[in-house]
Design an enzyme around this catalytic site. Structure first.
Site, PDB file in Angstrom:
ATOM      1  N   SER A 149       0.842  -1.189   0.000  1.00 33.10           N
ATOM      2  CA  SER A 149       0.000   0.000   0.000  1.00 33.10           C
ATOM      3  C   SER A 149       0.884   1.248   0.000  1.00 33.10           C
ATOM      4  O   SER A 149       1.743   1.403  -0.879  1.00 33.10           O
ATOM      5  CB  SER A 149      -0.944  -0.053   1.202  1.00 33.10           C
ATOM      6  N   ASP A 316      -9.034  -6.007  -4.884  1.00 34.86           N
ATOM      7  CA  ASP A 316      -8.557  -4.752  -4.307  1.00 34.86           C
ATOM      8  C   ASP A 316      -8.998  -3.623  -5.232  1.00 34.86           C
ATOM      9  O   ASP A 316      -8.375  -3.370  -6.258  1.00 34.86           O
ATOM     10  CB  ASP A 316      -7.041  -4.779  -4.165  1.00 34.86           C
ATOM     11  N   HIS A 349      -8.326  -4.859  -0.388  1.00 36.68           N
ATOM     12  CA  HIS A 349      -6.990  -4.290  -0.162  1.00 36.68           C
ATOM     13  C   HIS A 349      -6.279  -4.934   1.024  1.00 36.68           C
ATOM     14  O   HIS A 349      -5.056  -5.080   1.023  1.00 36.68           O
ATOM     15  CB  HIS A 349      -7.119  -2.780   0.055  1.00 36.68           C
TER      16      HIS A 349
END
Length: 382
Positions: A149, A316, A349
Protein backbone atom coordinates in the site's frame (compact mmCIF):
# COMPACT_ATOMS: atom_id res chain seq x y z
CA UNK A 1 7.16 -21.70 11.57
CA UNK A 2 8.73 -20.06 14.59
CA UNK A 3 7.98 -16.57 15.81
CA UNK A 4 10.69 -13.99 16.27
CA UNK A 5 9.57 -13.76 19.88
CA UNK A 6 10.05 -10.68 22.02
CA UNK A 7 11.37 -7.56 20.30
CA UNK A 8 12.47 -4.17 21.58
CA UNK A 9 12.20 -0.91 19.70
CA UNK A 10 15.31 1.22 19.27
CA UNK A 11 15.70 4.89 18.43
CA UNK A 12 18.24 7.08 16.69
CA UNK A 13 18.44 10.84 17.02
CA UNK A 14 19.46 12.97 14.02
CA UNK A 15 20.71 16.47 14.75
CA UNK A 16 21.07 17.41 11.08
CA UNK A 17 17.85 19.03 9.80
CA UNK A 18 15.90 17.18 7.11
CA UNK A 19 14.99 19.31 4.06
CA UNK A 20 11.45 18.58 2.90
CA UNK A 21 9.93 18.74 -0.58
CA UNK A 22 7.59 21.51 0.58
CA UNK A 23 10.58 23.78 1.17
CA UNK A 24 10.22 23.47 4.92
CA UNK A 25 12.84 21.84 7.12
CA UNK A 26 12.35 19.32 9.90
CA UNK A 27 14.87 20.22 12.61
CA UNK A 28 16.55 17.65 14.85
CA UNK A 29 14.38 14.54 14.94
CA UNK A 30 14.25 10.95 16.18
CA UNK A 31 13.39 7.76 14.29
CA UNK A 32 12.13 4.65 16.08
CA UNK A 33 12.87 1.28 14.50
CA UNK A 34 13.09 -2.47 15.11
CA UNK A 35 15.43 -5.05 13.61
CA UNK A 36 15.08 -8.82 13.23
CA UNK A 37 17.75 -11.33 12.28
CA UNK A 38 21.48 -10.74 11.98
CA UNK A 39 23.36 -8.40 9.67
CA UNK A 40 25.98 -10.45 7.86
CA UNK A 41 29.67 -9.60 7.67
CA UNK A 42 29.51 -7.66 4.40
CA UNK A 43 26.17 -6.07 5.35
CA UNK A 44 24.54 -7.31 2.16
CA UNK A 45 21.45 -9.03 3.61
CA UNK A 46 19.47 -6.05 4.91
CA UNK A 47 15.80 -5.67 3.93
CA UNK A 48 13.89 -2.50 4.80
CA UNK A 49 10.14 -2.83 5.40
CA UNK A 50 8.15 0.37 4.88
CA UNK A 51 4.85 0.77 6.72
CA UNK A 52 1.42 1.83 5.49
CA UNK A 53 -1.02 4.39 6.89
CA UNK A 54 -1.80 3.19 10.40
CA UNK A 55 1.13 0.82 10.92
CA UNK A 56 4.54 1.41 12.49
CA UNK A 57 8.06 0.11 12.97
CA UNK A 58 6.63 -2.94 14.79
CA UNK A 59 6.61 -5.32 11.82
CA UNK A 60 7.08 -8.69 13.52
CA UNK A 61 7.46 -10.42 16.86
CA UNK A 62 5.85 -9.37 20.14
CA UNK A 63 6.60 -5.96 21.65
CA UNK A 64 6.71 -4.89 25.28
CA UNK A 65 2.96 -4.31 25.26
CA UNK A 66 2.24 -7.85 24.05
CA UNK A 67 1.24 -6.66 20.58
CA UNK A 68 2.15 -8.81 17.57
CA UNK A 69 3.75 -7.07 14.59
CA UNK A 70 1.47 -6.11 11.73
CA UNK A 71 3.32 -8.31 9.19
CA UNK A 72 4.29 -11.13 11.56
CA UNK A 73 2.81 -13.77 9.24
CA UNK A 74 5.33 -12.76 6.57
CA UNK A 75 8.48 -11.92 8.55
CA UNK A 76 10.29 -14.33 10.84
CA UNK A 77 12.31 -17.54 11.02
CA UNK A 78 11.31 -19.84 8.16
CA UNK A 79 8.69 -17.37 6.90
CA UNK A 80 8.65 -15.89 3.37
CA UNK A 81 10.93 -13.07 4.51
CA UNK A 82 13.17 -15.35 6.52
CA UNK A 83 15.00 -13.71 9.39
CA UNK A 84 17.40 -16.65 9.51
CA UNK A 85 18.75 -15.29 6.22
CA UNK A 86 17.89 -11.60 6.22
CA UNK A 87 18.43 -8.66 8.53
CA UNK A 88 15.03 -6.97 8.48
CA UNK A 89 14.49 -3.36 9.49
CA UNK A 90 11.13 -1.78 10.31
CA UNK A 91 11.15 2.00 10.71
CA UNK A 92 8.53 4.47 11.88
CA UNK A 93 8.32 7.52 9.64
CA UNK A 94 8.50 11.16 10.76
CA UNK A 95 5.03 12.57 11.31
CA UNK A 96 3.71 9.30 12.69
CA UNK A 97 2.41 8.79 16.22
CA UNK A 98 4.36 5.67 17.19
CA UNK A 99 7.55 7.15 18.57
CA UNK A 100 9.32 8.95 15.73
CA UNK A 101 9.16 12.72 15.81
CA UNK A 102 5.66 13.87 14.92
CA UNK A 103 2.84 16.27 15.77
CA UNK A 104 2.62 15.00 19.35
CA UNK A 105 6.22 16.00 20.07
CA UNK A 106 7.61 19.39 21.11
CA UNK A 107 8.67 21.86 18.45
CA UNK A 108 12.14 22.97 19.63
CA UNK A 109 11.60 26.40 18.10
CA UNK A 110 8.56 27.19 20.24
CA UNK A 111 8.78 24.84 23.21
CA UNK A 112 5.19 23.76 22.48
CA UNK A 113 3.75 20.61 20.97
CA UNK A 114 3.91 20.73 17.17
CA UNK A 115 0.26 19.90 16.57
CA UNK A 116 -0.98 21.28 13.26
CA UNK A 117 2.31 23.20 12.82
CA UNK A 118 4.21 19.99 12.06
CA UNK A 119 5.45 20.36 8.46
CA UNK A 120 3.77 18.47 5.66
CA UNK A 121 5.81 15.39 4.76
CA UNK A 122 5.83 13.33 1.58
CA UNK A 123 6.74 9.79 0.62
CA UNK A 124 10.01 11.14 -0.74
CA UNK A 125 10.77 12.87 2.57
CA UNK A 126 10.23 9.60 4.42
CA UNK A 127 12.61 7.80 2.08
CA UNK A 128 15.28 10.45 2.63
CA UNK A 129 14.88 10.00 6.40
CA UNK A 130 15.13 6.23 5.99
CA UNK A 131 18.36 6.61 4.03
CA UNK A 132 19.91 8.43 6.98
CA UNK A 133 18.89 5.58 9.25
CA UNK A 134 20.45 3.03 6.88
CA UNK A 135 23.61 5.14 6.75
CA UNK A 136 23.78 5.21 10.54
CA UNK A 137 23.49 1.42 10.59
CA UNK A 138 26.49 1.23 8.25
CA UNK A 139 24.58 -0.36 5.37
CA UNK A 140 25.72 0.77 1.94
CA UNK A 141 23.14 -1.04 -0.16
CA UNK A 142 19.90 -2.80 0.78
CA UNK A 143 19.23 -6.28 -0.50
CA UNK A 144 15.60 -5.21 -0.88
CA UNK A 145 13.02 -2.62 0.04
CA UNK A 146 9.55 -4.02 0.71
CA UNK A 147 6.22 -2.38 1.36
CA UNK A 148 2.48 -2.76 0.89
CA UNK A 149 0.00 0.00 0.00
CA UNK A 150 1.59 3.30 1.08
CA UNK A 151 4.65 1.23 2.02
CA UNK A 152 4.84 0.06 -1.58
CA UNK A 153 4.97 3.68 -2.72
CA UNK A 154 7.97 4.18 -0.45
CA UNK A 155 9.65 1.09 -1.88
CA UNK A 156 9.18 2.49 -5.39
CA UNK A 157 10.46 5.90 -4.31
CA UNK A 158 13.66 4.30 -3.02
CA UNK A 159 14.48 3.11 -6.55
CA UNK A 160 13.93 6.61 -7.94
CA UNK A 161 15.59 8.78 -5.27
CA UNK A 162 18.43 6.48 -4.24
CA UNK A 163 18.69 3.99 -7.12
CA UNK A 164 22.17 2.74 -6.27
CA UNK A 165 21.21 1.91 -2.68
CA UNK A 166 18.76 -0.96 -3.36
CA UNK A 167 19.10 -4.23 -5.27
CA UNK A 168 15.48 -5.40 -5.23
CA UNK A 169 12.13 -3.64 -4.89
CA UNK A 170 9.01 -5.48 -3.72
CA UNK A 171 5.84 -3.38 -3.96
CA UNK A 172 2.58 -5.00 -2.91
CA UNK A 173 -1.00 -3.72 -3.41
CA UNK A 174 0.19 -0.27 -4.40
CA UNK A 175 -0.12 2.31 -7.17
CA UNK A 176 1.98 4.91 -9.03
CA UNK A 177 -0.40 7.58 -7.71
CA UNK A 178 -3.86 7.85 -6.19
CA UNK A 179 -6.94 7.99 -8.38
CA UNK A 180 -9.37 10.89 -8.00
CA UNK A 181 -11.72 8.53 -6.14
CA UNK A 182 -9.00 7.65 -3.64
CA UNK A 183 -8.16 11.31 -3.05
CA UNK A 184 -11.88 11.92 -2.54
CA UNK A 185 -12.10 9.23 0.16
CA UNK A 186 -9.09 10.77 1.91
CA UNK A 187 -10.63 14.24 1.79
CA UNK A 188 -13.94 13.08 3.29
CA UNK A 189 -12.01 11.38 6.10
CA UNK A 190 -9.94 14.52 6.73
CA UNK A 191 -13.07 16.69 6.81
CA UNK A 192 -14.57 14.39 9.41
CA UNK A 193 -11.55 15.12 11.61
CA UNK A 194 -11.11 18.86 11.06
CA UNK A 195 -14.84 19.58 11.57
CA UNK A 196 -14.90 17.74 14.91
CA UNK A 197 -15.43 20.46 17.56
CA UNK A 198 -12.63 18.90 19.60
CA UNK A 199 -10.09 19.37 16.79
CA UNK A 200 -9.36 23.03 17.66
CA UNK A 201 -7.47 23.67 14.44
CA UNK A 202 -5.10 20.81 15.18
CA UNK A 203 -4.04 22.15 18.59
CA UNK A 204 -6.38 19.96 20.61
CA UNK A 205 -3.53 18.80 22.87
CA UNK A 206 -3.53 22.17 24.62
CA UNK A 207 -7.24 21.76 25.32
CA UNK A 208 -6.85 18.31 26.85
CA UNK A 209 -9.19 16.68 24.33
CA UNK A 210 -9.01 14.35 21.33
CA UNK A 211 -11.23 14.63 18.23
CA UNK A 212 -12.44 11.07 18.65
CA UNK A 213 -15.65 11.50 16.70
CA UNK A 214 -13.78 12.62 13.61
CA UNK A 215 -11.21 9.87 13.96
CA UNK A 216 -13.98 7.26 14.30
CA UNK A 217 -15.69 8.38 11.11
CA UNK A 218 -12.35 8.63 9.24
CA UNK A 219 -11.49 5.08 10.22
CA UNK A 220 -14.92 3.78 9.26
CA UNK A 221 -14.61 5.37 5.82
CA UNK A 222 -11.11 3.97 5.36
CA UNK A 223 -12.05 0.52 6.54
CA UNK A 224 -14.86 0.25 4.01
CA UNK A 225 -12.32 0.88 1.23
CA UNK A 226 -9.95 -1.79 2.53
CA UNK A 227 -12.52 -4.58 2.21
CA UNK A 228 -14.16 -6.02 -0.90
CA UNK A 229 -17.91 -6.28 -1.34
CA UNK A 230 -17.53 -10.08 -1.36
CA UNK A 231 -15.61 -10.04 1.92
CA UNK A 232 -18.24 -7.86 3.60
CA UNK A 233 -21.05 -10.01 2.28
CA UNK A 234 -19.41 -13.23 3.40
CA UNK A 235 -18.51 -11.93 6.86
CA UNK A 236 -21.64 -9.88 7.66
CA UNK A 237 -24.23 -9.95 4.89
CA UNK A 238 -27.43 -8.34 6.14
CA UNK A 239 -27.23 -10.00 9.53
CA UNK A 240 -29.02 -8.13 12.28
CA UNK A 241 -27.71 -7.58 15.79
CA UNK A 242 -31.13 -8.39 17.28
CA UNK A 243 -33.78 -10.89 16.27
CA UNK A 244 -36.04 -8.19 14.81
CA UNK A 245 -35.70 -4.76 13.25
CA UNK A 246 -35.65 -1.97 15.81
CA UNK A 247 -36.92 0.72 13.43
CA UNK A 248 -34.35 3.24 14.67
CA UNK A 249 -32.42 5.77 12.60
CA UNK A 250 -29.65 6.13 15.19
CA UNK A 251 -29.15 2.80 16.92
CA UNK A 252 -27.07 -0.05 15.51
CA UNK A 253 -29.26 -2.48 13.58
CA UNK A 254 -26.87 -4.47 11.36
CA UNK A 255 -23.72 -6.39 12.29
CA UNK A 256 -21.68 -4.48 9.70
CA UNK A 257 -22.59 -1.24 11.52
CA UNK A 258 -21.42 -2.73 14.80
CA UNK A 259 -18.16 -3.86 13.22
CA UNK A 260 -17.41 -0.44 11.71
CA UNK A 261 -18.18 1.36 14.97
CA UNK A 262 -15.90 -1.04 16.83
CA UNK A 263 -13.09 -0.38 14.36
CA UNK A 264 -13.65 3.37 14.70
CA UNK A 265 -13.65 3.26 18.49
CA UNK A 266 -10.46 1.21 18.60
CA UNK A 267 -8.66 3.46 16.10
CA UNK A 268 -9.64 6.69 17.88
CA UNK A 269 -8.09 5.39 21.10
CA UNK A 270 -4.55 5.07 19.71
CA UNK A 271 -4.11 7.13 16.52
CA UNK A 272 -3.29 10.82 16.33
CA UNK A 273 -5.59 13.08 14.31
CA UNK A 274 -2.80 15.29 12.93
CA UNK A 275 -0.86 12.21 11.91
CA UNK A 276 -3.90 10.98 9.99
CA UNK A 277 -4.08 14.27 8.10
CA UNK A 278 -0.35 14.19 7.31
CA UNK A 279 -0.23 10.61 6.12
CA UNK A 280 -3.31 10.78 3.92
CA UNK A 281 -1.92 13.93 2.32
CA UNK A 282 1.37 12.15 1.65
CA UNK A 283 -0.67 9.47 -0.13
CA UNK A 284 -2.37 12.15 -2.23
CA UNK A 285 0.90 13.80 -3.21
CA UNK A 286 2.80 10.71 -4.38
CA UNK A 287 3.09 10.90 -8.15
CA UNK A 288 6.59 10.27 -9.55
CA UNK A 289 5.37 10.74 -13.14
CA UNK A 290 4.24 14.30 -12.49
CA UNK A 291 7.76 15.70 -12.90
CA UNK A 292 7.94 13.92 -16.28
CA UNK A 293 4.77 15.21 -17.88
CA UNK A 294 2.78 12.25 -16.60
CA UNK A 295 5.10 9.74 -18.29
CA UNK A 296 5.70 6.95 -15.75
CA UNK A 297 8.25 5.20 -17.98
CA UNK A 298 10.41 8.34 -18.00
CA UNK A 299 10.15 8.50 -14.19
CA UNK A 300 11.51 4.95 -13.86
CA UNK A 301 14.35 5.48 -16.32
CA UNK A 302 16.64 6.26 -13.38
CA UNK A 303 15.90 2.98 -11.55
CA UNK A 304 18.92 0.70 -11.09
CA UNK A 305 17.50 -2.10 -8.97
CA UNK A 306 18.36 -5.56 -10.29
CA UNK A 307 14.73 -6.60 -10.23
CA UNK A 308 11.22 -5.60 -9.16
CA UNK A 309 8.33 -7.68 -7.87
CA UNK A 310 4.82 -6.24 -8.07
CA UNK A 311 1.92 -8.06 -6.39
CA UNK A 312 -1.76 -7.16 -6.61
CA UNK A 313 -5.07 -8.74 -5.58
CA UNK A 314 -8.09 -9.17 -7.82
CA UNK A 315 -10.68 -7.70 -5.43
CA UNK A 316 -8.56 -4.75 -4.31
CA UNK A 317 -10.57 -1.88 -5.74
CA UNK A 318 -8.68 0.82 -3.88
CA UNK A 319 -5.30 -0.17 -5.39
CA UNK A 320 -6.51 -2.25 -8.29
CA UNK A 321 -4.36 -4.67 -10.31
CA UNK A 322 -4.53 -2.25 -13.22
CA UNK A 323 -2.45 0.23 -11.21
CA UNK A 324 0.29 -2.36 -10.57
CA UNK A 325 0.28 -3.23 -14.25
CA UNK A 326 0.97 0.45 -15.03
CA UNK A 327 4.13 0.18 -12.98
CA UNK A 328 5.13 -3.10 -14.64
CA UNK A 329 4.69 -1.54 -18.08
CA UNK A 330 6.85 1.44 -17.11
CA UNK A 331 9.59 -0.95 -15.96
CA UNK A 332 9.36 -3.13 -19.07
CA UNK A 333 9.50 -0.01 -21.26
CA UNK A 334 12.87 0.67 -19.59
CA UNK A 335 14.00 -2.94 -20.10
CA UNK A 336 14.12 -3.45 -16.32
CA UNK A 337 13.55 -6.96 -15.02
CA UNK A 338 10.10 -7.09 -13.41
CA UNK A 339 7.97 -9.93 -12.07
CA UNK A 340 4.25 -9.54 -11.55
CA UNK A 341 1.79 -11.68 -9.59
CA UNK A 342 -1.95 -11.06 -9.54
CA UNK A 343 -3.51 -13.07 -6.74
CA UNK A 344 -7.16 -14.13 -6.90
CA UNK A 345 -8.20 -13.27 -3.35
CA UNK A 346 -11.62 -12.21 -1.98
CA UNK A 347 -10.35 -9.93 0.78
CA UNK A 348 -9.89 -6.60 -1.00
CA UNK A 349 -6.99 -4.29 -0.16
CA UNK A 350 -6.43 -5.95 3.23
CA UNK A 351 -5.30 -9.10 1.39
CA UNK A 352 -1.68 -7.91 1.51
CA UNK A 353 -1.72 -8.35 5.29
CA UNK A 354 -3.32 -11.80 5.32
CA UNK A 355 -1.88 -15.30 5.25
CA UNK A 356 -2.86 -16.33 1.71
CA UNK A 357 -0.76 -19.39 0.74
CA UNK A 358 -0.48 -18.39 -2.94
CA UNK A 359 0.60 -14.86 -2.07
CA UNK A 360 3.12 -16.08 0.50
CA UNK A 361 4.46 -18.65 -1.97
CA UNK A 362 5.19 -15.83 -4.42
CA UNK A 363 6.94 -13.82 -1.71
CA UNK A 364 8.95 -16.81 -0.52
CA UNK A 365 10.11 -17.65 -4.04
CA UNK A 366 11.13 -14.08 -4.69
CA UNK A 367 13.09 -13.69 -1.48
CA UNK A 368 14.85 -16.97 -2.30
CA UNK A 369 16.16 -15.12 -5.37
CA UNK A 370 17.06 -12.07 -3.30
CA UNK A 371 19.09 -14.33 -1.00
CA UNK A 372 21.06 -15.72 -3.95
CA UNK A 373 24.53 -14.23 -4.55
CA UNK A 374 24.16 -10.70 -5.87
CA UNK A 375 25.50 -9.60 -9.21
CA UNK A 376 27.39 -6.34 -9.75
CA UNK A 377 25.74 -3.41 -8.01
CA UNK A 378 23.39 -1.58 -10.33
CA UNK A 379 23.29 -4.39 -12.90
CA UNK A 380 20.15 -4.79 -14.98
CA UNK A 381 18.77 -8.10 -16.17
CA UNK A 382 17.26 -7.70 -19.62
Amino acid sequence: MASIGSVTAQSLHFSEPLPLRSGAVLPAYTLVYETYGTLNADKSNAVLVCHALNASHHVAGVDEHGATGWWDNLVGPGKPLDTDRFFVIGVNNPGSCFGSTGPMHVNPATGRVWGADFPVVTVEDWVDAQVRLIDRLGIGQLAAVLGGSLGGMQALAWTLRHPERVRHCVAVATAPNLSAQNIAFNEVARRAIVTDPDFHGGHFYAHGVVPRRGLRVARMIGHITYLSDDAMEQKFGRELRAAELGYSTQEIEFQIESYLRHQGDKFSAYFDANTYLLITRALDYFDPARAHGGDLARAFAVARANRFLLVSFTTDWRFSPARSREIVKALVDNRIDASYAEIAAPHGHDAFLLDDPRYHAVMRAYFDKVAAPAGPAGARHV
